[in-house]
Design an enzyme around this catalytic site. Sequence first.
Site, mmCIF file in Angstrom:
data_model
loop_
_atom_site.group_PDB
_atom_site.id
_atom_site.type_symbol
_atom_site.label_atom_id
_atom_site.label_comp_id
_atom_site.label_asym_id
_atom_site.label_seq_id
_atom_site.Cartn_x
_atom_site.Cartn_y
_atom_site.Cartn_z
ATOM 1 N N TYR A 144 0.846 -1.190 0.000
ATOM 2 C CA TYR A 144 0.000 0.000 0.000
ATOM 3 C C TYR A 144 0.881 1.239 0.000
ATOM 4 O O TYR A 144 1.806 1.354 0.811
ATOM 5 C CB TYR A 144 -0.886 0.001 1.248
ATOM 6 C CG TYR A 144 -1.778 1.211 1.376
ATOM 7 C CD1 TYR A 144 -2.858 1.394 0.525
ATOM 8 C CD2 TYR A 144 -1.545 2.161 2.362
ATOM 9 C CE1 TYR A 144 -3.683 2.491 0.651
ATOM 10 C CE2 TYR A 144 -2.369 3.268 2.503
ATOM 11 C CZ TYR A 144 -3.436 3.429 1.638
ATOM 12 O OH TYR A 144 -4.254 4.529 1.775
ATOM 13 N N ASP A 239 9.310 2.297 -0.155
ATOM 14 C CA ASP A 239 8.310 2.998 0.647
ATOM 15 C C ASP A 239 8.554 2.595 2.102
ATOM 16 O O ASP A 239 8.122 1.538 2.549
ATOM 17 C CB ASP A 239 6.910 2.609 0.190
ATOM 18 C CG ASP A 239 5.812 3.261 1.022
ATOM 19 O OD1 ASP A 239 6.132 3.881 2.055
ATOM 20 O OD2 ASP A 239 4.632 3.117 0.657
ATOM 21 N N LYS A 267 5.177 8.717 9.394
ATOM 22 C CA LYS A 267 4.922 8.122 10.697
ATOM 23 C C LYS A 267 5.963 8.523 11.747
ATOM 24 O O LYS A 267 5.827 9.552 12.392
ATOM 25 C CB LYS A 267 4.791 6.599 10.572
ATOM 26 C CG LYS A 267 3.613 6.169 9.690
ATOM 27 C CD LYS A 267 3.373 4.687 9.737
ATOM 28 C CE LYS A 267 2.301 4.249 8.748
ATOM 29 N NZ LYS A 267 0.942 4.708 9.086
#
Length: 428
Positions: A144, A239, A267
Amino acid sequence: MNTTRSQELFSAAQNLMPGGVSSPVRAFKSVGGQPIVFDHVKGAYAWDVDGNRYIDYIGSWGPAICGHAHPKVIGALRNALGKGTSFGAPCALENQLAEMVIDAVPSVEMVRFVNSGTEACMSVLRLMRAFTGREKLIKFEGCYHGHADMFLVKAGSGVATLGLPDSPGVPRSTTASTLTAPYNDLEAVKRLFAENPGEIAGVILEPVVGNAGFITPEPGFLEGLREITTENGALLTFDEVMTGFRIAYGGAQAKFGITPDLTTLGKVIGGGLPVGAYGGRAEIMAMVAPAGPMYQAGTLSGNPLAMTAGIHTLELLRQPGTYERLEAITSRLIAGILAAAGEVELPICGGSISAMFGFFLCKGPVRNFEEAKAADTVRFGQLHRAMLERGVYLAPSAFEAGFTSLAHSDEDIDATLDAFRSSFAQIA
């Protein structure tokens, strides 16, 4: 466990927001039951609006690696608030966090801050295309990269070729250049390059998958991607929104010794505030405006609050013994989970790296998303509800990784394993 107030608030929310939430997985659709409405968090714990306390293994979906509301980070944010919440202009804090990221992450020579992982991945795709002059992209099933149109491609035999969109509202023309392959399958990647000579700008992947459950790269997979992309004049992007500063201070690329051309982050580097970043080789990043012609901008990018939280979070992570501690508690947790399931003969497989872990209720091994889908999601939903009743908050999906933090104590791990043992016995 009383959840009356949570039920009341969620019922009201469903008339105010689609599905009653601001992000889909929070609605508990995949596990059933009533979502828990949080009131406050601290350290390894979350409290709901009914006063129930949970040992939290989501950590705001990854950022809370030092524990929720760490006093050092909160104190720094209080000081920063006095200077203003957003400048819309350069600030010294951007330089400081940029230097920390560049020093830590092997591939990053220059970095651009944005406001989310989705924004970082959307921007890095545009950059890959701008730098190479090519349009096509390879991504992996189950990885994702945010909800931008070009990443919402459902993998599988048909759509891998046709590039069919996986969400209404995404036009085929947008995803036609997005090619997909099974994770851990180098031969599939080689075939895509052979079928699209000189057309593929790059490959993007989660070096450790966390959005299809916890799936690790097989030996040689990341090395093979590095070789294939180099041979074909394409760029390799990791990623690391999830893995960055979590599975090692320098991310997965430092952990595995594979250096991509570009990296996306988020994050942890925001310490719990909204943040994203992308970076890589200086010659590639020189394409980004205003240094180069590839346009990307953001009103709140590099805002002083996110930069402050990120700086102080990374300072905490740089302390000696940090990652050894994270590895110790997480490996003990996953070993205990697997053993507890084994005691009642529940099929299970799983693993961990540093402060990231996951398991599937199936025999395994699980090497890609297709194999992950063989897991028992119905029984996972039962497990999730049983663990909530015992004061443990797991991700409300069978296809999400879990996270530990420096705030999780040995006693928290013991209590969690006790909860798993009784929950497994209940659902077996």
